[in-house]
Write an enzyme that holds these catalytic residues in place. Structure first.
Site, PDB file in Angstrom:
ATOM      1  N   ASN A   1      43.665  22.299  49.122  1.00 19.68           N
ATOM      2  CA  ASN A   1      44.755  21.342  48.877  1.00 19.68           C
ATOM      3  C   ASN A   1      45.092  21.236  47.392  1.00 19.68           C
ATOM      4  OD1 ASN A   1      44.492  20.761  51.581  1.00 19.68           O
ATOM      5  ND2 ASN A   1      43.104  19.055  51.173  1.00 19.68           N
TER       6      ASN A   1
ATOM      7  N   GLY B   1      42.036   9.409  43.223  1.00 20.38           N
ATOM      8  CA  GLY B   1      42.864   8.395  42.554  1.00 20.38           C
ATOM      9  C   GLY B   1      42.822   7.028  43.223  1.00 20.38           C
TER      10      GLY B   1
ATOM     11  N   LEU C   1      37.440   5.496  43.916  1.00 20.24           N
ATOM     12  CA  LEU C   1      36.206   5.682  44.694  1.00 20.24           C
ATOM     13  C   LEU C   1      35.276   6.724  44.070  1.00 20.24           C
ATOM     14  CD1 LEU C   1      37.689   5.539  48.309  1.00 20.24           C
ATOM     15  CD2 LEU C   1      36.669   3.681  46.976  1.00 20.24           C
ATOM     16  N   GLY C   2      35.544   7.085  42.820  1.00 19.51           N
ATOM     17  CA  GLY C   2      34.624   7.979  42.106  1.00 19.51           C
ATOM     18  C   GLY C   2      34.695   9.426  42.568  1.00 19.51           C
TER      19      GLY C   2
ATOM     20  N   SER D   1      36.265  11.971  41.239  1.00 15.65           N
ATOM     21  CA  SER D   1      36.115  12.952  40.152  1.00 15.65           C
ATOM     22  C   SER D   1      34.663  13.025  39.706  1.00 15.65           C
ATOM     23  CB  SER D   1      37.016  12.601  38.973  1.00 15.65           C
ATOM     24  OG  SER D   1      36.666  11.346  38.453  1.00 15.65           O
TER      25      SER D   1
ATOM     26  N   ASP E   1      30.107   5.853  37.495  1.00 16.36           N
ATOM     27  CA  ASP E   1      30.465   6.664  38.665  1.00 16.36           C
ATOM     28  C   ASP E   1      29.564   7.892  38.787  1.00 16.36           C
ATOM     29  OD1 ASP E   1      32.448   4.800  38.743  1.00 16.36           O
ATOM     30  OD2 ASP E   1      34.089   6.219  39.027  1.00 16.36           O
TER      31      ASP E   1
HETATM   32  O1  PMV Z   1      39.207   1.392  39.849  1.00 16.04           O
HETATM   33  P1  PMV Z   1      37.862   1.789  39.422  1.00 16.04           P
HETATM   34  O2  PMV Z   1      36.903   1.952  40.544  1.00 16.04           O
HETATM   35  O3  PMV Z   1      37.842   2.907  38.441  1.00 16.04           O
HETATM   36  O4  PMV Z   1      37.195   0.540  38.702  1.00 16.04           O
HETATM   37  C1  PMV Z   1      37.663  -0.067  37.551  1.00 16.04           C
HETATM   38  C2  PMV Z   1      36.647  -1.100  37.194  1.00 16.04           C
HETATM   39  C3  PMV Z   1      37.057  -2.009  36.056  1.00 16.04           C
HETATM   40  O5  PMV Z   1      35.997  -2.928  35.897  1.00 16.04           O
HETATM   41  C4  PMV Z   1      38.309  -2.774  36.390  1.00 16.04           C
HETATM   42  C5  PMV Z   1      37.282  -1.247  34.778  1.00 16.04           C
HETATM   43  C6  PMV Z   1      36.037  -0.665  34.164  1.00 16.04           C
HETATM   44  O6  PMV Z   1      36.185   0.237  33.311  1.00 16.04           O
HETATM   45  O7  PMV Z   1      34.921  -1.105  34.454  1.00 16.04           O
END
Ligand code: PMV
Length: 365
Positions: A53, A128, A131-132, A134, A192
């Site tokens: 994809n 995007g 949910l980690g 990448s 992450d």
């Molecule tokens: O959207 P995500 O899962 O990348 O989380 C962002 C989490 C925040 O606390 C809003 C920002 C951060 O850098 O910790």
């Protein structure tokens, strides 16, 4: 020819999003939706990466690059030029390829040149959505490439089929994965990739990442509202509010910090088998309180309100996870929540146009 398959989990933030940016505690946990990577070593003088994809990319390995565990701008610019990726281009394909090129070159240079290989990547994680995905990709790449050039030993499966690397090898995987994440995200916190590497749960506080020793595997419904949001804009919005009303917003961030700590204690109580019913009731209340707090600090969204209302009709408790403003939400399920309740909730959420999965959190890395 040898083949190795590795996988790494995605993550959700249980509590502490946004507050963590202001020095408070956050709890991040692994998701049992994973990214998989198959690496086949061959001897045809080519390196091929298949990102279904996304793209297929073939290179012929050249001379060694650098052995520094850093991603200097100069290096990134060179890689961009090599891959024909224009400056400022941030689409998933370009970033995934750039991350691969960097790790391939740098891991080759760190000990011995990597051989020819064919790589195939597939994932259960939407990209995007916070949910980690990448980080899971980066962890898989680091683990596979380090194994391929024998920087770490290929682990032997245990009797129950699980495969574990030794702690120092996990540290190495995590370090390289973090470099990959930096290429993709610029300035990631490192949470992450740590969740992707070790799995389970992590406590993140003031730049320090601490694994939580034992947490139960919790059942959740994970919902993607598919409403796009910008983490950067939402984080900036909270900062503005805090600057404008320090004595109003400050205590809310302190309260979120206390929620994370209370949640950590409650999870430990569940593992210890202490009054599970009561503990789940506490977890549910913490979710409700935090969701209200997150609305107060301005990161809620009508799509998330609808999610909470729909699940509340089935006596379930939900909150946003990650940046908010749309994106994803989590709904806690009890061990005995019946399949009919789960199905009815999923149907209601699907009818609203959301994607929804029953999944687990707290699984292995
Ligand atoms: O959207 P995500 O899962 O990348 O989380 C962002 C989490 C925040 O606390 C809003 C920002 C951060 O850098 O910790």
């Amino acid at each position: 020819d040898k083949t190795l398959i590795v996988s790494a989990p995605g993550k959700v933030i249980l509590h502490g999003e946004h507050a963590v940016v202001h020095g408070k505690v956050a709890l991040a946990v692994s998701l049992n939706l994973r990214t998989y990577l198959q690496i086949g070593l061959c001897s045809n003088g080519r390196v091929q990466i298949n990102l279904p994809n996304i793209d297929t990319w073939i290179i012929t390995p050249g001379k060694r690059t650098t052995n520094q565990l850093t991603t200097s701008q100069e290096q990134v610019d060179k890689l961009r030029q090599f891959a024909g990726i224009p400056d400022g281009c941030v689409d998933t394909r370009s970033l995934a390829i750039l991350c691969f090129l960097y790790l391939y070159g740098a891991i080759s240079a760190s000990s011995r040149q990597l051989p020819s290989m064919e790589i195939l990547v597939w994932s259960e994680l939407p990209t995007g959505a916070g949910l980690g995905s990448s980080a899971a990709y980066s962890v898989c790449l680091a683990a596979a490439l380090l194994t391929a050039n024998e920087s770490i030993a290929c682990p032997v499966p245990e009797e129950n089929g699980t495969v574990r690397w030794a702690e120092d090898e996990l540290e190495l995987i995590n370090k390289w994965a973090f470099q990959g994440e930096k290429l993709i995200h610029g300035n990631p916190s490192g949470v992450d990739n740590a969740v992707g590497t070790w799995g389970g749960a992590l406590k993140y506080h003031a730049g320090k990442i601490m694994p939580l020793n034992r947490i139960p595997t919790l059942r959740i419904l994970l919902t993607n509202t598919k409403v796009p949001r910008s983490t950067k804009t939402l984080v900036a919005g909270v900062k503005d509010k805090l600057n404008k009303f320090p004595s109003i917003i400050g205590p809310i961030l302190n309260s979120i910090d206390a929620i994370s700590c209370e949640c950590e204690r409650t999870l430990a109580a569940i593992v210890a088998g202490d009054s599970t019913e009561e503990s789940y009731a506490v977890l549910e209340e913490l979710i409700d309180i935090n969701q209200h707090h997150l609305n107060v600090i301005g990161v809620g969204h009508s799509s998330l309100d609808r999610l909470c209302q729909a699940t509340a009709l089935h006596s379930l408790h939900s909150k946003l996870t990650g940046a908010g403003g749309g994106g994803c939400g989590i709904t806690l399920l009890r061990p005995d929540t019946s399949p009919s309740v789960v199905e009815a909730s999923k149907r209601a959420l699907n009818d609203m146009g959301y994607d929804c999965w029953e999944t687990n959190i707290g699984g292995h890395g």
